[in-house]
Motif scaffolding. Structure first.
Motif, short mmCIF file in Angstrom:
data_model
loop_
_atom_site.label_atom_id
_atom_site.label_comp_id
_atom_site.label_asym_id
_atom_site.label_seq_id
_atom_site.Cartn_x
_atom_site.Cartn_y
_atom_site.Cartn_z
N HIS A 1 0.81 -1.21 0.00
CA HIS A 1 0.00 0.00 0.00
C HIS A 1 0.85 1.28 0.00
O HIS A 1 0.35 2.34 0.32
CB HIS A 1 -0.93 0.00 1.22
CG HIS A 1 -1.72 -1.25 1.35
ND1 HIS A 1 -2.81 -1.53 0.55
CD2 HIS A 1 -1.57 -2.33 2.15
CE1 HIS A 1 -3.29 -2.70 0.86
NE2 HIS A 1 -2.56 -3.22 1.82
N GLU B 1 -11.75 5.62 -2.77
CA GLU B 1 -10.60 5.53 -3.68
C GLU B 1 -10.85 4.54 -4.81
O GLU B 1 -10.52 4.81 -5.97
CB GLU B 1 -9.33 5.12 -2.92
CG GLU B 1 -8.73 6.20 -2.08
CD GLU B 1 -7.49 5.74 -1.33
OE1 GLU B 1 -7.24 4.51 -1.25
OE2 GLU B 1 -6.76 6.61 -0.83
N ARG C 1 -0.44 4.43 -1.74
CA ARG C 1 -1.69 5.00 -1.27
C ARG C 1 -1.45 5.85 -0.03
O ARG C 1 -1.24 5.33 1.05
CB ARG C 1 -2.70 3.90 -0.96
CG ARG C 1 -3.08 3.09 -2.20
CD ARG C 1 -3.98 1.93 -1.89
NE ARG C 1 -5.14 2.34 -1.13
CZ ARG C 1 -5.81 1.52 -0.33
NH1 ARG C 1 -5.43 0.27 -0.18
NH2 ARG C 1 -6.85 1.95 0.33
N ALA D 1 -11.15 3.74 1.52
CA ALA D 1 -10.75 2.77 0.50
C ALA D 1 -11.86 2.59 -0.53
O ALA D 1 -11.58 2.48 -1.74
CB ALA D 1 -10.41 1.43 1.15
N SER E 1 -3.33 5.04 3.22
CA SER E 1 -2.84 3.93 4.03
C SER E 1 -1.85 4.42 5.07
O SER E 1 -1.88 4.00 6.23
CB SER E 1 -2.17 2.87 3.14
OG SER E 1 -3.10 2.32 2.26
#
Length: 192
Positions: free
Chosen positions: A145, A187, A148, A184, A151
């Motif tokens: 991750h 996203e 991201r 999430a 994260s």
């Protein structure tokens, strides 16, 4: 060959004895409980390639909500993924045979000599090393991750709430996890 076909082929090739021995090895190497996760990741992801980094991170997330030690949940999940219910039993038995025999014996022995300073120093050194291994595994769990930013934000938030906010793990899970799931989902919706 698709990923699902390859995963099925690997699952069929895994013998119950291999699951038992792998989790027996994890219990032998995982001194102090927390380092069992380190060894479980190393064996299941890196050495045996039974699960991917992402799948292992998902298993850890699931085990955080399950009652009992995370490593027991990992043994059950990996064993079940590889061979179903019988695989879960084989992995669990492999993991538990050492703590039930050696651990009980050493625990009783420790109770007799708990006042020795040398023994306390040894256990303190082991605990410090185990904490370092656990932190390293946490960083590796973030690896899939890295791209991201959310994260990193949620990992830092959870770490800060537990370390500096002194909140219990359960409170942090029930406050941070729903937010991270929501982010999430947003996203993923934007990526489509």
């Amino acid at each position: 060959m698709t990923d699902s076909e390859q995963a099925e082929k690997v699952a069929q090739a895994v013998h119950l004895g291999a699951l038992f021995v792998a989790f027996l090895t994890i219990s032998l190497c995982g001194v102090g409980g927390g380092t069992g996760i380190v060894w479980a990741r190393r064996i299941a992801v890196e050495n045996r390639r039974w699960v991917t980094d992402g799948e292992f991170a998902d298993i850890i997330g699931l085990c955080q909500f399950m009652p009992g030690p995370n490593i027991i949940g990992i043994a059950v999940c990996v064993g079940a993924k590889m061979r179903g219910a019988i695989g879960a039993i084989a992995a669990l038995c492999g993991f538990l045979v050492i703590p039930w025999t050696v651990g009980l014996s050493l625990g009783l022995l420790y109770l007799q000599y708990a006042n020795l300073i040398a023994l306390r120093n040894i256990l303190g050194g082991i605990a410090t090393s185990a904490a370092g291994l656990l932190i390293a595994t946490g960083v590796r769990l973030l690896k899939p991750h890295y791209h991201r930013p959310a994260s990193w934000l949620f990992a830092a938030l959870a770490f800060s709430l537990i370390t500096f906010g002194k909140l219990p793990l359960f409170a942090v899970l029930f406050s941070v996890v729903p937010l991270s799931i929501l982010v999430a989902g947003i996203e993923n919706a934007r990526a489509r």
